[in-house]
Design an enzyme around this catalytic site. Structure first.
Site, PDB file in Angstrom:
ATOM      1  N   HIS A 113      38.933  29.802  52.115  1.00 25.25           N
ATOM      2  CA  HIS A 113      38.892  29.492  50.348  1.00 25.25           C
ATOM      3  C   HIS A 113      39.819  30.729  50.080  1.00 25.25           C
ATOM      4  CE1 HIS A 113      35.535  32.476  50.572  1.00 25.25           C
ATOM      5  NE2 HIS A 113      34.936  31.684  51.448  1.00 25.25           N
ATOM      6  N   ASN A 122      35.934  43.688  27.813  1.00 23.38           N
ATOM      7  CA  ASN A 122      37.175  43.096  28.739  1.00 23.38           C
ATOM      8  C   ASN A 122      36.690  42.091  29.542  1.00 23.38           C
ATOM      9  OD1 ASN A 122      39.466  42.968  30.243  1.00 23.38           O
ATOM     10  ND2 ASN A 122      38.754  44.237  31.887  1.00 23.38           N
ATOM     11  N   THR A 123      37.135  40.739  29.420  1.00 23.60           N
ATOM     12  CA  THR A 123      36.873  39.839  30.481  1.00 23.60           C
ATOM     13  C   THR A 123      37.965  39.172  30.902  1.00 23.60           C
ATOM     14  OG1 THR A 123      35.421  37.919  30.759  1.00 23.60           O
ATOM     15  CG2 THR A 123      36.101  38.378  28.478  1.00 23.60           C
TER      16      THR A 123
END
Ligand SMILES: [Fe+2]
Length: 550
Positions: free
Chosen positions: A11, A505-506
């Site tokens: 993946h 912060n994202t």
């Protein structure tokens, strides 16, 4: 030497380009294809290659395919054995191995002009190990390296030591015993998407009590020789399986807490064993999906025997593209250079950004300081879409494709999770100027990649409630002016206005989607989510409530 690294097997397909031992470009395919994690983690998808990211890596460096010295593929089908023999219930595993064997031909088709003879297979965990041991800042001595993964060809773990840029493996744990697969099984049992949502389980764990720890200590054990055993676990006997539409309850949080705690204990034991076996290496470098578990990482740093612990920011499989390329570059005789940042993806010039804004007919300004402009909106409790420089490699937004907010408002978590459509139990993280870190937090420093949890000092918890998790911790990104001058300036401007050295912060994305990568995707997000300011390079686009005329 010019080496292209490819991860495609399980993946998070990704590509990375290493030129003369230095990583010059690296990107995950999902940022191009806009399909989260690039593809489903099933054997049938093993043939799919990171075609778009690989082509971009080459184009960005101006290198034609026929000028590559090697392509490093982060899986070696020659090491594989029958899945049943390894104790894996995966009847289609042979298909995966078949596809891997044919990867040179697939790659030659995807990258016209490539000689398939140039493709080299790199053992999966050697690629992970190189992404840690070769990419870590120079330690000046031996570097112990610990790979904690779901699975590779036949193993799930590798413990070794890098001396002079060469890996000496010391121990690997063969399948089916796997800490990564253990966590994936739990993730599935709790109704989340495995190979994707493990970090949600870690967040859930902090709400629970490790009631099943004794049982798990029986089922998950370290061995005296640096390996471990994971016995089959009757998950339903510990907590009811979560089906679509059913709620998570206390029993699920308790189960998550139990597995999380046991995982921490086991990785600490493995790290201690490695310290002894490596002859007392002072630095530990880590990679593999389990190394994204920032709670476990913090415990290794705090309680383990190492002076420094460094974790590859793209610790999951995407990072094996970078690691495989570094490994082959070293084999070909290049001296490899450590990573200095994760801003290895696509970027746009100011002229290109302005052209995009004009094309969208968005009213914009070019303020004297975009950092001050953003700080002003944040200080007024607005939400800022912050798009600067090249995009990040790895799963975290670190000030290039970030959504920013005020940390002092308790409601910020709900607002941010609403913007992103996320579960409300998930914490949001702070960034802090490096020089202010010791005033506010305790724990691993520096922490530029958000890979450790820290304790928020008690006197600060009420001042920055949005980023203080239920257990008094925060997953901190330290911002260093030398490497991130614009983000540091924005933080300084925010502190000047509010007295707070911290900003929320994202990642800049909406639920289920990869982080934005292009200016256009960023404008689409801005137009569809309650964001108050778009800081697109040096340009500002405001909503009406914050002085705009939209
Ligand atoms: Fe892996």
């Amino acid at each position: 030497m010019r080496v292209l690294g490819i991860n495609a097997i399980f993946h998070d397909p990704a590509a990375a380009l290493v030129v003369d031992g230095r990583v010059v470009a690296a990107a995950e395919e999902e940022r191009f294809s806009r399909r989260k994690h690039g593809k489903r983690p099933v054997p049938f998808s093993a043939w799919e290659l990171p075609e778009l990211s690989a082509a971009w890596c080459l184009a960005s460096a101006g290198i034609d395919v026929d000028r590559l010295d090697a392509v490093a593929y982060s899986f070696d089908p020659g090491l594989c054995r029958d899945a049943a023999e390894l104790g894996l219930a995966d009847p289609w595993d042979g298909l995966r191995v078949d596809y891997a064997r044919r990867a040179p031909q697939f790659l030659a088709a995807a990258l016209p002009g490539l000689d398939p003879e140039k493709v080299r297979f790199v053992p999966h965990h050697v690629a992970h190990a190189a992404s840690a041991g070769l990419a870590a800042p120079p330690a000046g001595d031996d570097t112990a390296v610990l790979v904690l993964d779901g699975r590779g060809e036949v193993a799930s773990h590798l413990a070794g030591v890098y001396r002079g840029g060469r890996l000496s493996p010391l121990r690997s744990q063969e399948l089916p015993h796997s800490l990564g697969l253990l966590y994936e099984d739990l993730t599935r049992h709790l109704g989340f998407l495995h190979s994707s949502d493990e970090y949600k389980v870690m967040a859930l764990a902090s709400y629970g009590t490790p009631k099943h720890l004794d049982a798990l200590r029986e089922l998950v054990r370290v061995t005296d020789d640096g390996g471990f055993r994971v016995e089959p676990i009757d998950w339903a006997g510990l907590a009811k399986r979560v089906e679509a539409g059913t709620e998570l309850g206390e029993a699920h949080a308790d189960l998550a807490a139990s597995v999380q705690r046991r995982l921490e204990e086991v990785v600490l034991d493995l790290a201690r064993w490695l310290h002894d076996a490596s002859g007392g290496a002072r630095t530990l470098a880590m990679a593999g999906g389990v190394a994204l578990n920032c709670v476990a990482n913090a415990r290794i740093a705090a309680e383990g025997p190492y002076r420094d612990v460094w974790v590859q920011p793209a610790a999951g499989d995407a990072g094996t593209a970078l690691g495989a390329a570094l490994h082959v570059a070293a084999e070909l005789g290049d001296r490899t250079a450590p990573m200095t940042g994760v801003d290895l993806g696509r970027g746009w010039s100011d002229e290109e950004l302005e052209a995009e804004l004009r094309r969208a007919a968005l009213p914009y300004t070019r303020p004297e300081s975009i950092a001050a402009e953003a700080a002003e909106v944040l200080a007024g409790n607005g939400i800022v879409a912050w798009y600067q420089g090249r995009s990040e490699y790895g799963p975290r937004a670190l000030g290039h494709r970030s959504l920013l907010a005020h940390p002092g408002d308790r409601d910020t978590t709900r607002r941010m999770n609403d913007v992103k459509g996320r579960e409300q139990f998930r914490p949001i993280a702070p960034m802090v100027r490096a020089e202010r870190f010791p005033d506010v937090f305790e724990g691993v420093f520096p922490s530029p990649y958000m890979l450790f949890v820290h304790r928020v000092k008690p006197q600060w918890r009420d001042r920055i409630p949005a980023v203080t998790h239920v257990d008094g911790t925060a997953r901190v990104q330290t911002v260093h002016a030398e490497t991130e001058p614009l983000v540091a300036e924005m933080l300084a401007e925010f502190e000047r206005r509010t007295g707070l050295p911290v900003v929320v912060n994202t990642s800049l994305n909406t639920a289920g989607r990869p982080m934005v990568d292009t200016p256009r995707e960023t404008m689409e997000l801005f137009g569809s989510a309650p964001v108050d300011l778009l800081a697109l390079g040096p340009f500002a686009v405001r909503r009406r409530a914050f002085g705009g005329d939209r």
